[in-house]
Write an enzyme that holds these catalytic residues in place. Structure first.
Site, PDB file in Angstrom:
ATOM      1  N   GLU A 175       0.887  -1.109  -0.052  1.00  0.00           N
ATOM      2  CA  GLU A 175       0.172  -0.136  -0.142  1.00  0.00           C
ATOM      3  C   GLU A 175       0.923   1.148  -0.092  1.00  0.00           C
ATOM      4  OE1 GLU A 175      -3.185   0.474  -0.158  1.00  0.00           O
ATOM      5  OE2 GLU A 175      -4.207  -1.382   0.375  1.00  0.00           O
ATOM      6  N   ASP A 176       0.439   2.373  -0.361  1.00  0.00           N
ATOM      7  CA  ASP A 176       0.857   3.743  -0.407  1.00  0.00           C
ATOM      8  C   ASP A 176       0.720   4.149   1.003  1.00  0.00           C
ATOM      9  OD1 ASP A 176      -1.666   4.159  -0.746  1.00  0.00           O
ATOM     10  OD2 ASP A 176      -1.659   5.667  -2.127  1.00  0.00           O
ATOM     11  N   ASP A 195      -4.636   4.969   5.902  1.00  0.00           N
ATOM     12  CA  ASP A 195      -5.253   6.211   6.685  1.00  0.00           C
ATOM     13  C   ASP A 195      -6.375   5.572   7.574  1.00  0.00           C
ATOM     14  OD1 ASP A 195      -5.591   8.925   6.716  1.00  0.00           O
ATOM     15  OD2 ASP A 195      -7.076   9.041   4.924  1.00  0.00           O
ATOM     16  N   PHE A 232      -2.218  15.782   4.819  1.00  0.00           N
ATOM     17  CA  PHE A 232      -2.364  15.180   3.391  1.00  0.00           C
ATOM     18  C   PHE A 232      -1.361  15.228   2.627  1.00  0.00           C
ATOM     19  CE2 PHE A 232      -3.882  14.702  -0.782  1.00  0.00           C
ATOM     20  CZ  PHE A 232      -4.722  13.702  -0.689  1.00  0.00           C
ATOM     21  N   ARG A 267       1.921  12.678  -8.428  1.00  0.00           N
ATOM     22  CA  ARG A 267       2.333  11.188  -8.136  1.00  0.00           C
ATOM     23  C   ARG A 267       3.957  11.225  -8.787  1.00  0.00           C
ATOM     24  NH1 ARG A 267      -1.728   7.735  -7.143  1.00  0.00           N
ATOM     25  NH2 ARG A 267      -3.685   8.449  -8.372  1.00  0.00           N
TER      26      ARG A 267
HETATM   27  P1  IMP Z   1      -7.939   4.609   3.609  1.00  0.00           P
HETATM   28  O1  IMP Z   1      -9.016   3.756   2.972  1.00  0.00           O
HETATM   29  O2  IMP Z   1      -8.591   5.879   4.325  1.00  0.00           O
HETATM   30  O3  IMP Z   1      -6.988   4.057   4.556  1.00  0.00           O
HETATM   31  O4  IMP Z   1      -7.111   5.206   2.605  1.00  0.00           O
HETATM   32  C1  IMP Z   1      -6.210   4.601   1.712  1.00  0.00           C
HETATM   33  C2  IMP Z   1      -6.140   5.467   0.228  1.00  0.00           C
HETATM   34  O5  IMP Z   1      -6.687   6.736   0.245  1.00  0.00           O
HETATM   35  C3  IMP Z   1      -4.545   5.336   0.085  1.00  0.00           C
HETATM   36  O6  IMP Z   1      -4.320   3.869  -0.514  1.00  0.00           O
HETATM   37  C4  IMP Z   1      -4.418   6.606  -0.680  1.00  0.00           C
HETATM   38  O7  IMP Z   1      -4.684   6.296  -2.061  1.00  0.00           O
HETATM   39  C5  IMP Z   1      -5.443   7.492  -0.414  1.00  0.00           C
HETATM   40  N1  IMP Z   1      -4.846   8.614   0.718  1.00  0.00           N
HETATM   41  C6  IMP Z   1      -5.256   8.718   2.108  1.00  0.00           C
HETATM   42  N2  IMP Z   1      -4.453   9.621   2.711  1.00  0.00           N
HETATM   43  C7  IMP Z   1      -3.880  10.055   1.748  1.00  0.00           C
HETATM   44  C8  IMP Z   1      -2.911  11.406   1.792  1.00  0.00           C
HETATM   45  O8  IMP Z   1      -2.701  11.961   2.689  1.00  0.00           O
HETATM   46  N3  IMP Z   1      -2.456  11.494   0.453  1.00  0.00           N
HETATM   47  C9  IMP Z   1      -2.950  10.993  -0.734  1.00  0.00           C
HETATM   48  N4  IMP Z   1      -3.617  10.008  -0.823  1.00  0.00           N
HETATM   49  C10 IMP Z   1      -4.166   9.455   0.423  1.00  0.00           C
END
Ligand code: IMP
Length: 174
Positions: free
Chosen positions: A93-94, A97, A147, A160
């Site tokens: 994963e990147d 969050d 963010f 990106r």
């Molecule tokens: P989650 O489902 O809230 O855990 O978010 C996961 C996805 O949201 C990540 O794989 C990212 O693509 C995007 N994301 C969450 N936080 C950020 C951020 O700070 N910057 C850019 N993308 C984010």
């Protein structure tokens, strides 16, 4: 744009993560899966450091974010092209969050693919934002609630290509 994690820090951290992941893989077969698009750069840099000769790669894609906010509805828009039955699976994963994406991805793999064991590597972890109880196994950097963009992560598909992770303070910067 404020540089938050430098290219050098990322490179050094990936060396350490790769050693930990190699130890987990051992001599077993492993399928490394990048969750597109955000993890593409981390994935490429990470897998090239892994030593296993029994390693395959594949890609899934999920969608949930609009701008800087998660819609809360996670959809798998691309599934694996290979079977992963009875083998180790590493999800890359990147960023984790809220954890909703990871929850959906793990549920999907457990029900649709039957790996022997699943572990998660993420470049970034924002534990303060969690909405579900998800703890990645291999974490590059634990970060504050900002963010971030760059090194694969986007804001509305931009940034990106940055080689570092930056903080986007003002989302009008685009
Ligand atoms: P989650 O489902 O809230 O855990 O978010 C996961 C996805 O949201 C990540 O794989 C990212 O693509 C995007 N994301 C969450 N936080 C950020 C951020 O700070 N910057 C850019 N993308 C984010």
């Amino acid at each position: 744009m404020e540089v938050y994690i430098t290219e050098e820090a990322i490179r050094n951290r990936i060396e350490v993560l790769a050693r930990d992941i190699d130890a987990w893989i051992g001599d077993d077969e492993v399928l490394c899966v990048a969750n597109l698009k955000g993890s593409f750069m981390f994935f490429a840099d990470l897998v090239r450091k892994l030593k296993s000769s029994r390693l395959r790669v594949d890609f899934i894609a999920t969608e949930s974010y609009i701008g800087t906010e998660s819609s809360g509805q996670v959809r798998i828009i691309k599934d694996l092209q290979q079977v992963c039955r009875g083998q180790k699976l590493l999800v890359v994963e990147d960023i984790v969050d809220t954890g909703l994406t990871l929850f959906k991805v793990l549920e999907h793999f457990a029900t649709m693919h039957c790996p022997s064991e699943i572990k998660v590597a993420t470049l970034l972890d924002k534990p303060s934002r969690r909405k579900v109880n998800m703890q990645p196994d291999f974490v590059g950097f634990t970060i504050e609630d900002s963010f971030v963009v760059g090194y694969g992560l986007d804001y509305n598909e931009y940034y990106r290509n940055l080689p570092y992770v930056g903080i986007l303070r003002n989302t009008k910067e685009r």
